[in-house]
Design an enzyme around this catalytic site. Structure first.
Site, PDB file in Angstrom:
ATOM      1  N   ASN A 104      63.267  44.796  66.467  1.00  0.00           N
ATOM      2  CA  ASN A 104      64.111  45.831  67.099  1.00  0.00           C
ATOM      3  C   ASN A 104      63.487  47.221  67.016  1.00  0.00           C
ATOM      4  O   ASN A 104      63.737  48.082  67.858  1.00  0.00           O
ATOM      5  CB  ASN A 104      65.497  45.860  66.452  1.00  0.00           C
ATOM      6  N   ARG A 328      68.915  36.868  61.996  1.00  0.00           N
ATOM      7  CA  ARG A 328      68.045  36.885  63.184  1.00  0.00           C
ATOM      8  C   ARG A 328      66.835  37.812  62.988  1.00  0.00           C
ATOM      9  O   ARG A 328      66.076  38.064  63.903  1.00  0.00           O
ATOM     10  CB  ARG A 328      68.861  37.282  64.417  1.00  0.00           C
ATOM     11  N   HIS A 329      66.701  38.336  61.786  1.00  0.00           N
ATOM     12  CA  HIS A 329      65.492  39.047  61.361  1.00  0.00           C
ATOM     13  C   HIS A 329      65.079  40.175  62.322  1.00  0.00           C
ATOM     14  O   HIS A 329      63.877  40.402  62.541  1.00  0.00           O
ATOM     15  CB  HIS A 329      64.340  38.056  61.151  1.00  0.00           C
ATOM     16  N   CYS A 330      66.079  40.841  62.902  1.00  0.00           N
ATOM     17  CA  CYS A 330      65.826  41.971  63.820  1.00  0.00           C
ATOM     18  C   CYS A 330      65.040  41.556  65.067  1.00  0.00           C
ATOM     19  O   CYS A 330      64.357  42.386  65.675  1.00  0.00           O
ATOM     20  CB  CYS A 330      65.110  43.131  63.109  1.00  0.00           C
ATOM     21  N   VAL A 331      65.096  40.266  65.398  1.00  0.00           N
ATOM     22  CA  VAL A 331      64.453  39.812  66.647  1.00  0.00           C
ATOM     23  C   VAL A 331      65.557  39.143  67.477  1.00  0.00           C
ATOM     24  O   VAL A 331      65.403  38.010  67.962  1.00  0.00           O
ATOM     25  CB  VAL A 331      63.285  38.828  66.367  1.00  0.00           C
TER      26      VAL A 331
END
Ligand SMILES: Cc1ncc(COP(=O)(O)O)c(C=O)c1O
Length: 370
Positions: A104, A328-331
């Site tokens: 992100n 979602r690990h910033c993806v």
């Protein structure tokens, strides 16, 4: 490997993609600033302040050397996010080319600024050759924080340069784990985070190649970055000092210098090999388990369960002193596109051991049978 250098209770720490542990040497270096020379760098002329300035510039030299850059090509930042924001807000670009795995931090700012984005599955050289043009920026990650996938940024930067476009590498997950040289990759910009490479929280760097320094404007303006000023204007210092106004995080950046020294003493090839070996062991260990494994490169293994949610899995592991990240690990776009809501991610660094891997594999297998 070298686990004894890192002060942390006896836990299995598998969250280094988010933040690494720090060795005693880094903690000592940070403390030394507060105890021995707690002055303003670059301002007052007394000896304490001079010592702070000297230590800060030594740290800059060490960190720049670590990526094969010169001292005049590295500005200190609070991390990868600030580095990318500096480029996004300070460079005039028409379109930005991103992969579907961008964090992100390399997506939201472009969206907020209303810059046209070209979304790519990966780095297809034919596509880049035909589509990139002057005024564009190729802004891509080197290693994915989702599954460790490594992108051929060297070839991509070469094409960007040939087409007259700029290139920015998000090296948040590569510089901490493998040898990295701006001289062989030849990007225009590289953003990275100190706290993922054994350095203090809120530290990082932005490499800006000499040839594009004049094209970039600073993110912030103020004291320390100005040569002279009048009531009507000011004369800004050149890069990097002109881009670092306000009092710097001297303790943090000198600590980052110590982190780089520590990594160099061990050797980045050795660290990479160690992580490759442990990653293979995790993937092999989970072959028979009823889980879906996402792993495309060393250091990062994401796991999706059929039996439990990623949140439940992370809580279960936490209760057994295994520290992972879930979600979602910033993806987000990558997950949303595939219609599933996240994974448990195990991410490694040099201090992880075979025991860590065995413990993780054993508990994931148990969880998959619930
Ligand atoms: C690939 C990638 N890019 C950018 C970031 C953002 O880094 P920071 O929070 O240090 O600014 C991260 C952090 O996890 C990352 O993994």
């Amino acid at each position: 490997m070298y686990r004894e250098d890192f002060p942390l209770p006896d836990v299995t720490y598998l969250d280094s993609a988010c933040m690494s542990l720090r060795p005693e040497k880094v903690i000592e270096k940070v403390n030394r600033y507060y105890r021995e020379y707690p002055g303003c760098s670059g301002r007052s002329s007394h000896s304490i302040s001079q010592k702070a300035s000297k230590e800060l510039e030594q740290a800059r030299r060490k960190v720049a050397n670590f990526i094969d850059a010169s001292r005049g090509e590295l500005m200190f930042t609070s991390g990868t996010t600030e580095g990318i924001n500096t480029v996004a807000r300070g460079l005039d670009v028409e379109r930005v080319f991103l992969t579907e795995r961008e964090h992100n931090s390399n997506r939201a700012v472009w969206q907020e600024l209303g810059v046209e984005t070209v979304n790519m599955e990966g780095l297809d050289t034919d596509f880049l050759e035909s589509e990139l043009r002057e005024g564009d920026l190729l802004s891509v990650l080197h290693v994915s924080n989702l599954d460790g996938k490594v992108f051929d940024v060297e070839e991509a930067c070469r094409i960007a340069d040939e087409q007259g476009a700029y290139s920015l590498i998000d090296a948040a997950q590569s510089i901490p784990h493998r040898p990295f040289s701006v001289q062989s990759i030849e990007p225009d910009f590289v953003a990275f985070s100190g706290h993922k490479m054994l350095g203090p929280s809120g530290t990082g760097g932005l490499y800006v190649a000499k040839k594009v320094q004049e094209d970039l404007s600073p993110l912030k303006y103020g004291g320390g970055a100005v040569e002279n000023s009048s009531f009507s204007g000011n004369e800004r210092k050149s890069f990097p000092q002109g881009f670092e106004p306000g009092l710097k995080n001297i303790a943090g950046f000198t600590g980052l210098g110590a982190a780089v020294e520590y990594l160099e003493d061990i050797g980045m090839e050795k660290i990479q090999r160690h992580e490759e070996k442990l990653t293979d062991e995790i993937v092999r260990g989970l072959e028979e388990a009823d889980v879906k494994v996402f792993c495309e490169g060393p250091g990062i293994v994401s796991v999706a369960f059929n039996s439990v949610t990623h949140g439940e899995a992370a809580q279960y592991l936490d209760r057994r002193d295994i520290k992972v990240r879930a979600g979602r690990h910033c993806v987000h776009p990558w997950f949303n596109d595939r219609n599933f809501d996240g994974t448990v991610r195990a991410s490694l660094h040099l201090y992880n051991t075979e025991e860590d891997v065995e413990k993780f594999v054993k508990e994931v297998r148990k969880l998959s049978r619930l």
